[in-house]
Enzyme design. Structure first.
Site, mmCIF file in Angstrom:
data_model
loop_
_atom_site.group_PDB
_atom_site.id
_atom_site.type_symbol
_atom_site.label_atom_id
_atom_site.label_comp_id
_atom_site.label_asym_id
_atom_site.label_seq_id
_atom_site.Cartn_x
_atom_site.Cartn_y
_atom_site.Cartn_z
ATOM 1 N N HIS A 1 0.865 -1.181 0.000
ATOM 2 C CA HIS A 1 0.000 0.000 0.000
ATOM 3 C C HIS A 1 0.898 1.225 0.000
ATOM 4 C CE1 HIS A 1 -3.776 2.215 0.698
ATOM 5 N NE2 HIS A 1 -2.969 3.092 1.280
ATOM 6 N N CYS A 2 0.685 2.106 -0.960
ATOM 7 C CA CYS A 2 1.539 3.283 -1.123
ATOM 8 C C CYS A 2 0.777 4.546 -0.736
ATOM 9 C CB CYS A 2 2.013 3.383 -2.580
ATOM 10 S SG CYS A 2 3.059 4.820 -2.894
ATOM 11 N N ILE A 3 1.263 5.247 0.293
ATOM 12 C CA ILE A 3 0.575 6.469 0.723
ATOM 13 C C ILE A 3 0.691 7.566 -0.326
ATOM 14 C CG2 ILE A 3 0.930 5.955 3.164
ATOM 15 C CD1 ILE A 3 3.125 8.140 3.138
#
Length: 286
Positions: A126-128
């Site tokens: 998951h990439c902010i």
């Protein structure tokens, strides 16, 4: 497929502002000061950097808004299917992978994201910075964005350094406080970004050549240790050779590797493995 319920994201806003600042600094300060925007070299460099910036924005937008891949509601693993010799199981016990939070079975390589609150096909992480998971359907565009971003950062750094080598023709062209501020902010952004994105690019090139996700890499470290402890040799089941791995992720046509195409990726619930004798039609469809 477009994501649902995409709202405001501070990290995404920051990324867009940084892209905008670097673009305007590169074109209207570095290129203009080094070549002049009215000269042929200036126009050529401005056009090239503009095209690069547009590709960054386009691929970044797709990575943000494209759904990374949802597990079909009717998905059920077929343990008797002879064409699927690999069935992932739970870390503990021998049951097929079942998500207690989503209340359904998970295909191979799918994982539950605590941020997105659902299972994601072939989840990498998951990439902010894209406010989204990097998964089956948006992994390629995420990778392509990183390629263009690294290229743009290095290009901008070259323009920055080159523009500093130009001797002013008269006192009016001496660098004022406004220009100094642009140069300081640009250097403060470009140097760490070039390093960080370069490392990220190298990491994902390594993963693609091995046909692994970030999650699978960390799981593989443990699996390798357990295999060695038992006197066995661990091999990643989805590694079918460097070039084949590249084509599975980036596509069969080399000319489209840096384009945001995704017709080749298949369903995301079945993947070719090193044990397959015949490629899965869903993976080889052009």
């Amino acid at each position: 497929m477009k994501r649902k319920g995409v709202g405001f994201s501070l990290p995404v806003t920051v990324v867009m502002l940084v892209i905008g600042f670097i673009y305007f600094a590169s074109v209207f300060t570095f290129i203009d000061r080094w070549f002049s925007l009215t000269s042929s070299p200036g126009i050529a460099n401005a056009a090239a950097f503009t095209a690069l910036a547009l590709m960054c924005i386009y691929n970044y937008s797709i990575a943000v808004f494209r759904d990374p891949g949802r597990v079909p509601l009717n998905y059920m693993p077929d343990v008797e299917d002879p064409e699927s010799p690999v069935h992932e199981i739970k870390r503990k016990g021998g049951d097929l992978r079942y998500c207690q939070k989503c209340s359904h079975f998970k295909p191979p390589r799918a994982h539950h994201c605590r941020v997105c609150k659902r299972c994601v096909l072939r989840m990498d992480h998951h990439c902010i910075w894209i406010n989204n998971c990097v998964g089956h359907t948006n992994y390629k565009v995420f990778f392509v964005f990183v390629v263009y971003a690294v290229t743009a950062c290095v290009y901008s750094l070259v323009l920055l350094v080159g523009s500093l080598t130009v001797e002013p023709q008269d006192e009016e062209e001496e660098m004022g406080s406004y220009l100094r501020t642009i140069y300081v902010i640009s250097a403060f952004l470009l140097i760490p970004l070039s390093i960080a994105l370069g490392v990220l690019l190298g990491w994902h090139i390594y993963l693609i050549l091995q046909n692994k996700t970030t999650i699978e890499y960390h799981e593989g470290v443990r699996a390798m240790w357990l295999a060695e402890k038992g006197g066995q040799v661990y091999k990643h089941p989805y590694d079918i050779g460097a070039y084949e791995n590249l084509t599975l992720i980036l596509g069969p046509n080399i000319l489209s590797w840096l384009c945001p195409t995704s017709r080749h990726i298949g369903s995301g619930v079945r993947f070719r493995t090193a044990f397959d004798s015949i490629p899965d039609s869903s993976e080889t469809k052009h």
